[in-house]
Design a protein around this motif. Structure first.
Motif, short mmCIF file in Angstrom:
data_model
loop_
_atom_site.label_atom_id
_atom_site.label_comp_id
_atom_site.label_asym_id
_atom_site.label_seq_id
_atom_site.Cartn_x
_atom_site.Cartn_y
_atom_site.Cartn_z
N SER A 655 0.89 -1.16 0.10
CA SER A 655 -0.09 -0.10 -0.01
C SER A 655 0.74 1.29 -0.03
CB SER A 655 -1.12 0.10 1.25
OG SER A 655 -0.21 0.01 2.43
N THR A 656 2.05 1.11 0.11
CA THR A 656 2.98 2.14 0.16
C THR A 656 4.11 1.79 -0.83
OG1 THR A 656 4.19 1.14 1.67
CG2 THR A 656 2.68 3.07 2.45
N ILE A 657 5.05 2.53 -1.29
CA ILE A 657 6.05 2.45 -2.20
C ILE A 657 7.37 2.50 -1.36
CG2 ILE A 657 7.00 3.18 -4.50
CD1 ILE A 657 4.14 2.86 -4.61
N HIS A 658 8.28 1.47 -1.69
CA HIS A 658 9.37 1.33 -1.06
C HIS A 658 10.40 1.50 -1.82
CE1 HIS A 658 6.83 -1.91 0.91
NE2 HIS A 658 6.66 -0.73 1.53
N VAL A 674 7.82 5.54 0.86
CA VAL A 674 6.92 6.89 0.64
C VAL A 674 5.40 6.35 0.62
CG1 VAL A 674 6.18 8.32 -1.33
CG2 VAL A 674 8.47 7.76 -1.04
N SER A 675 4.91 6.98 1.53
CA SER A 675 3.66 6.35 1.88
C SER A 675 2.40 7.49 1.12
CB SER A 675 3.20 6.22 3.38
OG SER A 675 3.69 7.54 3.95
N ASP A 676 2.77 8.44 0.65
CA ASP A 676 2.03 9.44 -0.02
C ASP A 676 1.87 9.04 -1.67
OD1 ASP A 676 0.23 11.21 -0.93
OD2 ASP A 676 2.11 13.02 -0.96
N ILE A 677 0.70 8.23 -1.74
CA ILE A 677 0.79 7.40 -3.07
C ILE A 677 0.02 8.22 -3.86
CG2 ILE A 677 0.83 5.13 -2.17
CD1 ILE A 677 -2.11 4.74 -2.23
N ASP A 678 -0.70 9.21 -3.52
CA ASP A 678 -1.52 10.22 -4.29
C ASP A 678 -0.49 11.36 -5.10
OD1 ASP A 678 -3.85 9.02 -3.68
OD2 ASP A 678 -4.07 10.56 -1.87
N ARG A 714 1.36 -7.90 6.56
CA ARG A 714 -0.24 -8.02 6.63
C ARG A 714 -0.89 -7.31 6.01
NH1 ARG A 714 0.20 -12.29 7.70
NH2 ARG A 714 0.45 -13.29 9.66
N GLU A 715 -0.06 -6.50 5.00
CA GLU A 715 -0.92 -5.64 4.16
C GLU A 715 -1.48 -6.15 2.83
OE1 GLU A 715 -0.98 -1.91 4.59
OE2 GLU A 715 -2.31 -2.75 3.02
N THR A 716 -2.65 -6.03 2.84
CA THR A 716 -3.46 -6.70 1.44
C THR A 716 -3.37 -5.91 0.30
OG1 THR A 716 -5.59 -6.39 2.28
CG2 THR A 716 -4.24 -8.50 3.02
N HIS A 717 -3.28 -4.59 0.43
CA HIS A 717 -3.71 -3.71 -0.79
C HIS A 717 -2.28 -3.68 -1.57
CE1 HIS A 717 -7.37 -2.20 0.29
NE2 HIS A 717 -7.10 -1.89 1.83
N SER A 718 -2.70 -3.10 -2.80
CA SER A 718 -1.65 -3.14 -3.83
C SER A 718 -1.70 -1.92 -4.25
CB SER A 718 -2.03 -4.04 -4.87
OG SER A 718 -1.33 -3.79 -6.01
N ALA A 719 -0.90 -1.03 -4.46
CA ALA A 719 -0.71 0.32 -5.21
C ALA A 719 0.03 0.38 -6.31
CB ALA A 719 -0.35 1.26 -4.04
N LEU A 748 -5.47 0.50 -4.85
CA LEU A 748 -5.09 1.80 -4.23
C LEU A 748 -4.63 2.52 -5.28
CD1 LEU A 748 -3.59 1.10 -0.64
CD2 LEU A 748 -5.76 2.16 -1.29
N GLY A 749 -5.08 3.98 -4.98
CA GLY A 749 -4.31 5.03 -5.68
C GLY A 749 -4.66 5.04 -7.17
N ALA A 750 -3.95 5.93 -8.04
CA ALA A 750 -4.31 5.96 -9.33
C ALA A 750 -4.16 4.47 -9.99
CB ALA A 750 -3.23 6.80 -10.02
N GLY A 751 -5.28 4.28 -10.97
CA GLY A 751 -5.12 3.25 -11.60
C GLY A 751 -5.57 2.04 -10.83
N LYS A 752 -6.55 2.44 -9.84
CA LYS A 752 -7.08 1.07 -9.18
C LYS A 752 -8.21 0.62 -9.99
CE LYS A 752 -10.08 3.67 -6.33
NZ LYS A 752 -10.44 4.17 -4.84
N LEU A 753 -8.30 -0.75 -9.89
CA LEU A 753 -9.36 -1.45 -10.44
C LEU A 753 -10.50 -2.05 -9.79
CD1 LEU A 753 -6.79 -2.91 -13.30
CD2 LEU A 753 -8.25 -1.14 -13.76
#
Lengths: 1198, 129
Positions: A655-658, A674-678, A714-719, A748-753
């Motif tokens: 859910s964040t970018i490393h 970087v957790s500000d994915i917007d 445990r993070e299940t989201h995908s940005a 999550l974020g742009a391009g979420k489907l």
């Protein structure tokens, strides 16, 4: 003028500040005057004669001032002696090689005389003579200067030529290696290949002379590799140093090195020809040593020259100053055109054009700038080594008889052999004769009869040929057939082009091309030349199908413009004689590769840059791919294509970018989150993409620790969208390749489907929804990537629906590839894991071309209609390929705008301009020549059923996305119906009832039926949407042969293989069992059958299969003891096992991704996957072959 | 009243059609659609039914064309990845030429309509004299 334009380029170079230290102050490359300098200098420094001559001509071009001339003279004289010496040695070559013809040919004589006579005086005389009339290759110093004074532009040309030619020796090795491709990296392979080469193979006539020559210099064979390395080194140093004028010079040197390697390669082809034709007069040992030695000698020379250059450059620069303006002015339209076409620069093209020194090549040549001619002769010595190499390649190729590569080699050999011989004696008449004979009416009658034999499909059941279908041979004269492009690379659906669109419509077959432009070749002539000869109006590259009107003019085969033959082109490096342009490698091979000059660059060639974007969400950790990816990358870290500039980076996301800071000097990799994915930003600009060489330890550490790092997540989201945006920002300064691994739907974020698949509709016959993208985010991002030369390859490993239809856009428009591993799990799905690992091995080590463009030209009257594949279409005939890989194919639909009645031949030329992983700009050119016919029957004779099927498949995919799946299926059926009725109505003498098709197209209905049963297009059978979309992607990008195996697998019976018709390769015997129809009735319980589906083999074992077979091949005592998920063939030392494995290896050998093998038992559940490939049988709701034929017949009678 | 609303509409349409002619040539899709929609509404307000009827098919086509455009987040009609396909390119060009012809014809129609609608109002005056 040139200078400013150049600076622009440099500014673009700024794009990657990291890559080269020099970036800021000194432009990495200088097109204008600076380049000239390097070329000049090398000669002077170069005591080894050949390059020197060239260099000196360049000087005059730029510098009209007296001092510069003086310098050149001195250099020239020095070189001169060398040249003479070399020439004498060279003489051997012609004599051995083509001795009789040689004497007859007028051009050759001058050369021969030169060596014997005292070098300087003889040359001078010679030069003067030609100068007035023929424009002899060698210009005496005096005359030369005179010319220069009056023609500035030519001088520039010369310089370029010189640089390339002179340099050639050093590069030779790299080139060769490149060709030999298998295993090692391009350059590395060459050297390695040479060393292993057997002496016997090496022997060539050419080689012998070289050997002698080499004897003078001490170099040893081993020297080659080191030398090559050093050259690379030199480049680096040059860039580092670069500042001010001297820097420019040094930089120039760098290109110089680059160019040189290719030159040898180009001669390779020649050497090959010589070898075959010449038949080894010389002792084998001679050639290898010769090649080796020559290179070392050059090497020394180059280094020496380098030093000298740096010193001299400043002086020359000063002198040149005044001359510069004329140069810039001289650069004119030609160059700009070049830029537009291949360099594909939008705005930048103009700047490069102005800077480029070449501008008036043609004019200058015509003007009679002779100085060029001299250098070629020198080059010959350099070239000699390549000959040896070439021979080596031929011998080395793993598979001799069966393989396609051979098809390529024979023509060249023949050319050099007797045919070439004749041409030598009377050069030009032959070509005109050829063209006259090309008409395409010289076909073999029996073949025609067989091809047209009416086949009633309702009666004949055994349609398959015993061996897999070959592409039909175009009905050309033997001479043209020999040089025509390999069908594996370039194939047309109609190997006889109909004259008019009306005729094409009548035939009811699609016209199109199937291309595999960047495929791995075992033999490829690489040409280094300062002037790449192209048609002035349509910019076609000179090719074997042009017509030479006389010695000085050639007629373009695409636009029919008459062009002049540049002076440099008059020199034939094979025979080392002058005045034989039709024997140059460009004119003898339909597939060649040029080393491009800076005119083809919009910016300095980028380094190889790889970014890996890894999904580390919970889902990904569950699937467990990370460990296997890291292992594969660790293993292949050194095998990835690249050079000292190669850069890598890593980026992980949930859910964040490393980001990972891998800067050299750190004790361990730093993770930046970087957790500000917007609003994604890049935390650090210079340490995220690092030089692989410098930070290798850190990279390795990261790869070893990465799998454990996220094991508890445990993070299940995908940005995914933001991660891709970050990747884009990270890569946009350089361009390169982004490899994305994704395991779930981006949430999550742009391009979420959102999930769009309704599992209940999977088998619905009503039509399939959601084949197109749900959002254009990925497409837009892909276009941005394409603009910044970033290719995105997408690996999807998911067990859930992930909307591949949307995600695949990121690769589709950035010229990437898509890989899909449904239900991937490292424990539960070992088959997918194995495939994943194998694919990764290939993927990481396969060749790659960066910042590529491909242009397809065709004979006037034909036009390109639609492209299929992964790319961005930038203009109607120009494809922009951020990355090009050797495993993707392209398809092109064509239409006939104007009647082709005024020509008997139609030609297609695909030119692929790319940056190799070594930072060299190269142009690979394929030319295909086909006859034009006016009769419908001739069109049918030339129909290529496989190509037609593949093109129709591509069209059907488009249709199913833009319209609907049922539309696409109907269109496919209609294609068969239309064709059969067209044939029936056009061939009026057919009174037979039933379905009658010409024999060449007898498999057409079968293939179409098979298409309709593919995952991509089938209805009624439960198919997951992602798998369907992936199958569609495959259809669009797989090369023809791979696609045909997927559509219509090859089925063989293995338990009773005989040696009849077996191939004998090296030390093994490869049996050639017959193809069987894909029907269960062809299977029998007491047999074992192999089905080759392209990317997977199924070995089906019947219930009562021969015990001996099971024991000998599978190592199991009985049928019952065969394990259920067997996926390998044990290496048993039984004759049966050995033969079977030899056969499997042979099948495996010419495909890129190695196929996995599954042993399928008659009663196993895996049976279903096997039987779904039996396309002739009825399965679920899909009709059987005979039902399909009846359906066709009904449609026809409507 | 010498200058009616209908005459004003025709005059406006006349001027805007001149712009549309260029937009059709240069494929400025969105401005073209908007302008066309705008003066269709004007004609509706002016209750010029015949003129409106003549323009309705094109209006409907525009609506259909824009609703069936490729998936994209921003405004626009042409997809950069497919526009270079010869069939799509040819279609768009043909469409452009057809519209050009239509706009040219309608230009003269509006000119006539303008003169007619304004003269129709003038006429009574002349006769009254």
């Amino acid at each position: 003028m040139s200078a400013p334009g150049y600076t622009n380029l440099n500014s673009s170079a700024g794009y990657n500040p990291n890559s080269t230290p020099n970036g800021g102050a000194a432009p990495p490359r200088q097109n204008g005057p600076l380049q000239n300098y390097p070329s000049m200098y090398p000669p002077t420094g170069y005591y080894s004669a050949p390059p020197q001559h060239q260099s000196y001509p360049t000087i005059p071009g730029q510098n009209i001032s007296a001092p510069s001339k003086a310098i050149t003279n001195s250099a020239h004289s020095i070189d001169y002696y060398w040249n003479n010496h070399q020439q004498q040695q060279q003489q051997h070559l012609p004599q051995h090689h083509v001795a009789p013809s040689y004497s007859t040919g007028p051009p050759s004589q001058p050369y021969a005389s030169i060596p014997s006579s005292a070098p300087p005086s003889s040359n001078a005389q010679y030069i003067q003579q030609p100068f007035q009339q023929q424009q002899p290759p060698f210009a005496p110093p005096g005359s030369y200067y005179g010319q220069q004074s009056y023609q500035a532009p030519p001088a520039q040309l010369h310089q370029q030529q010189h640089s390339s030619l002179a340099l050639a020796p050093a590069p030779i090795h790299p080139n060769v290696s490149y060709l030999s491709a298998p295993g090692s990296s391009q350059h590395g392979t060459l050297s390695s290949s040479q060393s292993p080469s057997t002496p016997g193979a090496m022997t060539t006539q050419v080689g012998a002379p070289l050997h002698q020559y080499s004897s003078t210099p001490p170099p040893s064979s081993t020297a080659l590799q080191p030398r090559y390395n050093t050259s690379a080194h030199a480049q680096i140093t040059a860039t580092v140093n670069g500042k001010g004028s001297t820097a420019g010079v040094q930089n120039n040197i760098h290109p110089y090195y680059d160019q040189s390697p290719p030159a040898p390669g180009s001669y390779e082809s020649y050497s090959g020809g010589a070898q075959s034709s010449g038949d080894v007069d010389q002792p084998p040992s001679g050639t290898p040593t010769a090649s080796v030695h020559s290179s070392p000698g050059h090497h020394q020379g180059m280094q020496y020259g380098y030093v000298a250059n740096s010193g001299a450059s400043s002086a020359s620069a000063a002198t040149s100053g005044p001359a510069e303006p004329p140069l810039s002015s001289s650069s004119d339209d030609d160059e700009e055109e070049d830029e537009d076409e291949e360099a594909g620069g939008d705005t930048s093209s103009s700047s490069t054009g102005s800077a480029s020194p070449l501008p008036n090549n043609y004019d200058s040549l015509e003007g009679g700038s002779y100085p060029d001619s001299m250098p070629p002769s020198n080059d010959m010595t350099n070239q000699a080594p390549p000959y040896g190499n070439y021979g080596y390649h031929n011998t080395q190729s793993t598979y001799q008889p069966g393989l396609d590569t051979h098809a390529d080699s024979p023509p060249s050999q023949n050319l050099y052999g007797q045919p070439g011989y004749q041409q030598y004696a009377q050069p030009f008449p032959n070509f005109s004769q050829l063209s006259a004979a090309l008409g395409g009416l010289s076909g073999v009658p029996e073949l025609e009869v067989e091809a047209l034999r009416p086949v009633n499909l309702l009666q004949e059941r055994n349609l398959l040929p015993p061996r897999p279908l070959e592409a039909p041979e175009p009905n050309l004269s033997p001479d043209l057939k020999k040089v025509n492009c390999s069908p594996q690379t370039f194939r047309c659906t109609l190997s006889s082009i109909p004259q008019t669109q009306a005729l094409l419509n009548k035939a009811r077959l699609p016209l199109g091309l199937l291309l595999h432009p960047f495929r791995d070749l075992q033999q490829l002539p690489v040409i280094t030349s300062n002037t790449i000869v192209r048609c002035r109006s349509c910019r076609t590259y000179i090719n074997p199908f042009v017509t030479f009107l006389d010695q000085r003019r050639w007629k373009c085969n695409l636009c029919y413009r008459v062009n002049d033959v540049p002076d440099e082109f008059m020199y034939n490096p094979v025979t080392r004689s002058y005045g034989e342009p039709h024997k140059r490698p460009e004119v003898q091979n339909s597939t060649v590769e040029f080393i491009a000059s800076s005119d083809y660059m919009l910016r300095p060639p980028q380094p190889a840059v790889y970014l890996f974007v890894l999904d580390v969400s919970h889902n990904a950790v569950e699937a467990g791919y990370l460990k296997y990816f890291c292992d594969a990358l660790l293993e292949n870290l050194d095998k990835m294509p690249g050079d000292a500039r190669t850069r890598v980076g890593f980026l992980t996301f949930d859910s964040t970018i490393h980001f990972y800071n891998l800067r050299e000097g750190l004790s361990q990799p730093q993770m930046l989150v970087v957790s500000d994915i917007d609003d994604i930003f890049i935390p650090s600009h210079d340490s995220l993409m690092v030089n692989l060489k410098e930070s290798k330890e850190l990279v390795k550490e990261l790869l070893t620790s990465l799998p454990a790092m996220f094991s508890q997540t445990r993070e299940t989201h995908s940005a995914l969208g933001p991660a891709l945006q970050a990747a884009f920002k990270l890569m946009s300064p350089t361009g390169g390749r982004v490899t994305v691994f994704q395991t779930q739907l981006p949430t999550l974020g742009a391009g979420k489907l959102q999930s769009r698949e309704d599992p209940n509709q999977r088998s619905g016959t009503k039509g399939v929804q959601h084949l197109g993208p749900a959002t254009d985010f990925y497409k837009k991002l892909a276009l941005d990537c394409s603009g910044q030369q970033i290719g995105v390859d997408f690996f999807l490993l998911s067990s859930q629906y992930s909307d591949l239809a949307s995600l695949a856009c990121i690769s589709k428009y950035s010229a990437g590839s898509v890989f899909y591993y449904p239900s991937f799990h490292y424990i539960h799905n070992p088959a997918q894991l194995e495939k994943f690992q194998k694919d990764l091995d290939r993927y990481l080590t396969r060749k790659i071309g960066f910042e590529a463009v491909m242009r397809i030209r065709c004979t006037k009257g034909l036009s390109i209609h639609t492209f299929h594949g992964n790319f961005f279409v930038r203009s109607t005939d120009l494809l922009s390929l951020a990355n090009v890989n050797p495993d993707s194919g392209f398809a092109v639909q064509m239409s006939i705008d104007n009647s082709l009645a005024d020509s008997s031949l139609a030609c297609f030329q695909a030119a692929l301009l790319y940056t190799s992983s070594k930072g060299k700009r190269r142009i690979r050119v394929h030319t295909l020549c086909l006859p034009v016919v006016s009769q419908l029957t001739d069109v049918y004779i030339g129909a290529d059923v496989q190509a037609v099927t593949c093109l129709l498949a591509n069209m059907a995919i488009d249709r199913s996305i833009s319209s609907s799946l049922s539309d696409a299926r109907d269109a496919l059926v209609n294609a068969v119906v239309d064709f059969v009725s067209a044939y029936k109505s056009s061939v009026s003498n057919l009174q037979q009832s039933g379905l009658v098709v010409p024999a060449v197209m007898r498999l057409f209905p079968l293939y179409i039926l098979a298409l309709l049963k593919q995952k991509a297009l089938r209805t009624g059978t439960s198919t997951r949407l992602d798998e369907r979309v992936f199958a569609m992607c495959e259809f669009k990008t797989q090369p023809l042969q791979q696609l045909m195996r997927m559509v219509h697998p090859d089925l063989y019976r293995l338990d009773n293989m005989s040696d009849q018709g077996a191939l004998h390769l090296n030390d093994s015997i490869v049996p050639q069992p017959h193809l069987l129809h894909l029907s269960a009735e062809r299977l029998s319980r007491d047999g074992a059958f192999l089905m080759d589906c392209g990317n997977v083999f199924f070995l089906w074992i019947g219930k009562s299969c021969n015990e001996m077979f099971i024991r000998d091949v599978l190592g199991c005592p009985s049928y019952a003891s065969i394990p259920p998920n067997m996926s390998h063939i044990p290496e048993l030392q039984t004759p049966l096992s050995e033969r079977l494995r030899a056969f499997l290896d042979w099948l495996q050998d010419n495909r890129a991704f190695s196929a996995s093998i599954h042993v399928v038992k008659d009663d196993a559940s895996a049976k279903a996957t096997f039987f779904q490939h039996l396309v002739e049988d009825r399965c679920d709701s899909a009709s059987s072959y005979s039902e399909f034929l009846q359906h066709i017949q009904q449609q026809m009678s409507k | 009243m010498a200058f009616t609303f209908a005459a004003f509409c025709y005059m406006l349409a006349l001027l805007l059609t001149a712009a549309l002619i260029f937009f059709a040539i240069w494929h400025l899709v969105l401005p073209e659609y908007l302008i066309h929609f705008f003066f269709c509404v004007m004609f509706l307000c002016a209750t010029e039914w015949l003129t409106l009827t003549l323009n309705l098919p094109l209006l409907a086509y525009h609506v259909w064309r824009y609703t069936s455009r490729p998936v994209m987040s921003g405004p626009g009609l042409y997809d950069p990845t497919t526009i270079m396909n010869a069939d799509i390119l040819a279609y768009c060009q043909k469409e452009g030429w057809c519209k050009l012809a239509f706009y040219l014809l309608s230009f003269f129609y509006y000119l006539y309509g303008y003169v007619f609608s304004s003269s129709r109002l003038f006429t009574p005056d002349y006769f009254l004299i």
